[in-house]
Design a protein around this motif. Structure first.
Motif, PDB file in Angstrom:
ATOM      1  N   THR A 249      70.998 -47.043 -16.898  1.00 24.42           N
ATOM      2  CA  THR A 249      70.391 -46.150 -15.899  1.00 24.42           C
ATOM      3  C   THR A 249      68.885 -46.037 -16.145  1.00 24.42           C
ATOM      4  O   THR A 249      68.093 -46.054 -15.194  1.00 24.42           O
ATOM      5  N   ILE A 252      67.296 -49.139 -14.768  1.00 20.62           N
ATOM      6  CA  ILE A 252      67.245 -49.133 -13.294  1.00 20.62           C
ATOM      7  C   ILE A 252      66.192 -48.140 -12.809  1.00 20.62           C
ATOM      8  O   ILE A 252      65.398 -48.462 -11.923  1.00 20.62           O
ATOM      9  N   ASN A 253      66.135 -46.943 -13.387  1.00 26.99           N
ATOM     10  CA  ASN A 253      65.116 -45.972 -12.963  1.00 26.99           C
ATOM     11  C   ASN A 253      63.705 -46.533 -13.147  1.00 26.99           C
ATOM     12  O   ASN A 253      62.811 -46.243 -12.357  1.00 26.99           O
ATOM     13  N   PHE A 255      62.830 -50.043 -13.569  1.00 27.46           N
ATOM     14  CA  PHE A 255      62.538 -51.341 -12.948  1.00 27.46           C
ATOM     15  C   PHE A 255      63.081 -51.487 -11.529  1.00 27.46           C
ATOM     16  O   PHE A 255      62.573 -52.297 -10.764  1.00 27.46           O
ATOM     17  N   GLN A 256      64.151 -50.774 -11.201  1.00 27.62           N
ATOM     18  CA  GLN A 256      64.845 -51.041  -9.935  1.00 27.62           C
ATOM     19  C   GLN A 256      64.888 -52.546  -9.672  1.00 27.62           C
ATOM     20  O   GLN A 256      64.371 -53.040  -8.664  1.00 27.62           O
ATOM     21  N   PRO A 257      65.514 -53.294 -10.604  1.00 29.04           N
ATOM     22  CA  PRO A 257      65.724 -54.715 -10.321  1.00 29.04           C
ATOM     23  C   PRO A 257      66.780 -54.824  -9.229  1.00 29.04           C
ATOM     24  O   PRO A 257      67.620 -53.930  -9.097  1.00 29.04           O
ATOM     25  N   GLU A 258      66.722 -55.889  -8.453  1.00 25.72           N
ATOM     26  CA  GLU A 258      67.750 -56.017  -7.417  1.00 25.72           C
ATOM     27  C   GLU A 258      69.101 -56.317  -8.065  1.00 25.72           C
ATOM     28  O   GLU A 258      70.145 -55.861  -7.595  1.00 25.72           O
ATOM     29  N   TYR A 286      68.395 -42.246 -10.526  1.00 21.87           N
ATOM     30  CA  TYR A 286      67.466 -41.390  -9.783  1.00 21.87           C
ATOM     31  C   TYR A 286      67.512 -41.673  -8.284  1.00 21.87           C
ATOM     32  O   TYR A 286      67.351 -40.777  -7.468  1.00 21.87           O
ATOM     33  N   SER A 287      67.737 -42.921  -7.939  1.00 22.48           N
ATOM     34  CA  SER A 287      67.708 -43.349  -6.525  1.00 22.48           C
ATOM     35  C   SER A 287      69.095 -43.251  -5.887  1.00 22.48           C
ATOM     36  O   SER A 287      69.363 -43.947  -4.911  1.00 22.48           O
ATOM     37  N   ARG A 288      69.972 -42.393  -6.446  1.00 21.52           N
ATOM     38  CA  ARG A 288      71.364 -42.432  -5.965  1.00 21.52           C
ATOM     39  C   ARG A 288      71.498 -42.078  -4.490  1.00 21.52           C
ATOM     40  O   ARG A 288      72.494 -42.425  -3.860  1.00 21.52           O
ATOM     41  N   SER A 290      69.617 -43.402  -2.210  1.00 20.55           N
ATOM     42  CA  SER A 290      69.104 -44.528  -1.425  1.00 20.55           C
ATOM     43  C   SER A 290      70.231 -45.443  -0.972  1.00 20.55           C
ATOM     44  O   SER A 290      71.289 -45.523  -1.598  1.00 20.55           O
ATOM     45  N   ARG A 292      69.784 -48.596  -0.882  1.00 21.34           N
ATOM     46  CA  ARG A 292      69.562 -49.890  -1.559  1.00 21.34           C
ATOM     47  C   ARG A 292      69.680 -49.712  -3.071  1.00 21.34           C
ATOM     48  O   ARG A 292      68.763 -49.202  -3.708  1.00 21.34           O
ATOM     49  N   GLN A 293      70.813 -50.139  -3.622  1.00 25.85           N
ATOM     50  CA  GLN A 293      71.101 -49.939  -5.038  1.00 25.85           C
ATOM     51  C   GLN A 293      71.093 -51.257  -5.795  1.00 25.85           C
ATOM     52  O   GLN A 293      71.559 -52.286  -5.297  1.00 25.85           O
ATOM     53  N   CYS A 294      70.594 -51.196  -7.027  1.00 28.58           N
ATOM     54  CA  CYS A 294      70.669 -52.322  -7.958  1.00 28.58           C
ATOM     55  C   CYS A 294      72.129 -52.708  -8.186  1.00 28.58           C
ATOM     56  O   CYS A 294      72.981 -51.842  -8.381  1.00 28.58           O
TER      57      CYS A 294
END
Lengths: 318, 318
Positions: A249, A252-253, A255-258, A286-288, A290, A292-294
């Protein structure tokens, strides 16, 4: 064009001829004989490269570059292997030395970066610009791909995500800090967590299946006992996956890699590991909110990662 | 060429004309009147932009682009402000709306990313390719610059370094996780740590200088008492700097930026904060054996960061 990838290990030097898409056309290997100095090792490496190229009757003009991956610290701009865990020498000018035999561009990088590049070009992260590959083994290795290229900072020493602290004042790490992610999420850490649980729970299957010998505990032992329904093992696994999820997590928070790839033996557990891991991450990230998720995937390149990733340094540049 | 930077705040819309080097040639502002819908706000914004350009007698053809920074979540590719903390509307197509008035390229980004870009182009991190800017305030903001451009992941939601956990199962964070760096290293966290120490140590100067009213404790209170030699305050500050150092060491291990900038009110403490911070980081960082170390500097752009960073989106692209 073709690309040569060299996986410089402590046991073998593996060389592959790789095409534009990251496919190995032909590969071969020779023993490293690691006690030797670098000029002898590089001489064998160069001869093996030429043999692999000749085997496929490729003209050297159709080989765009030679990439070398090894565990250790490269100076990528200088083409110098500053330090390698598994070799005797320091500060070896590998680029200059190889170019005495084959005068084409030469690139160096460490094994975690090269593994991430292999996944990016031809593995689980193919087709996306930004990806991170985490390898769970003795330690927690990581490689960062940004815009299709390895990112490792201004001094080539970055991408040490395993040495980001997730528990201040926590478990001691081999790097000298306390509380690194590696000290909680590596296979070594899982073994230690399993041993502690076995010791504290004499009735657990963890003791039965190892015949009471804690030294027989491996990374998979807790999974084996958990599959048999052992409550102590189930707790070990749940806690281990929590540590893995906290670190992922974080990645992801930041880098938000695809795509985020996970490699290493622990991935043999497949969905048994990945399903609860993905659930935990999806609740914490953090982007839960959104759309568009990794995506979290298992790494695909296995033993070919070293050759393919090293070769692709010649395609992406450093 | 020139670039327009817009700092879209909850109180004011500030607009600046910025040159190639990130210097503000002229700036002006109008009230946001935040209760309004986006078409009215954008209309004022466009009129202010045109006024600033006319003031300097610049031809619109010499303005390469308009950048807008705001606290919130942009969809950078679409030019849409998905969500802004300080405004009433969601999913506002700011790019399309501005281009009704001024038909040149328009870029959006959030305030932490824009602040990092400002430091990179014209502030403490000028001249280097890779930098990270951390802003210590109510939260811990962060912006990542890689190869001179903002990096924020495939979905524009990355660079949330403040929401990387440094203490698993630790202090609750506003984001819903427990143990985020922000919950230990923000000004808010320092205030909470100071309040707890004052409560537990009735004889501390922390109580004297606030007249016993804990609600008067600010981020600087513990520093003030520490400067007077109060042992409780000294412990609060040491622990706070430790949390700051653990997170910064994480950032360096992961990114190895050539320069890491720290901004926010706490930086007014200068070397009193930075000297012990740098010492802690230098002892912990994974690359401590290397001759090439990340420099930790105080951010320089202050209140101009929003305008300059937003403007420079037009130079670097997104």
């Amino acid at each position: 064009m073709y690309y040569i990838g060299v996986d410089l290990g402590g046991t073998n030097i593996a060389v592959g001829l790789v095409d534009e898409d990251g496919r190995i056309v032909h590969k071969d290997s020779v023993p490293t004989l690691r006690e030797r100095e670098y000029p002898e090792i590089v001489k064998d490496m160069a001869q093996l490269i030429l043999r692999v190229i000749e085997h496929e009757r490729i003209n050297i003009k159709d080989v765009a570059g030679i990439g070398i991956g090894c565990p250790g610290t490269p100076d990528r701009k200088a083409g110098v292997l500053v330090y390698a865990n598994n070799l005797k020498f320091d500060n070896a000018p590998l680029r200059d030395e190889i170019q005495k035999y084959i005068n084409i561009p030469v690139y160096l990088d460490n094994d975690a970066n090269v593994a991430a590049l292999a996944e990016s070009v031809a593995g689980a992260a193919r087709g996306v610009a930004h990806s991170v590959t985490i390898t769970i083994g003795t330690g927690v290795g990581s490689g960062i791909i940004i815009d299709g290229k390895v990112y490792c900072g201004f001094n080539d020493s970055g991408a040490e995500i395993g040495h980001a602290v997730i528990c201040v004042d926590g478990e001691p790490c081999t790097c000298g800090r306390d509380g690194c992610w590696e000290a909680y999420a590596s296979a070594t850490a899982l073994i230690n967590q399993t041993k502690a649980a076995a010791r504290n729970n004499p009735d657990s299957l963890l003791n039965t299946i190892t015949g009471g010998n804690l030294d027989k505990i491996e990374a998979k032992t807790a999974f084996d006992a958990a599959h048999m329904g052992d409550s102590t093992a189930l707790k070990v696994i749940e806690r281990y996956i929590t540590y893995l999820a906290e670190g992922i997590t974080n990645v992801i928070n930041i880098f938000q890699p695809e795509i985020l790839c996970i490699g290493g033996g622990v991935c043999k557990q497949g969905e048994y590991l990945l399903k609860p891991l993905r659930e935990m991450v999806s609740q914490k990230v953090y982007s839960r909110g959104s759309t568009r998720q990794c995506q979290i995937k298992v790494a695909e390149m296995g033993n070919d990662a070293g050759i393919v990733g090293a070769a692709m340094l010649g395609k992406t540049g450093i």
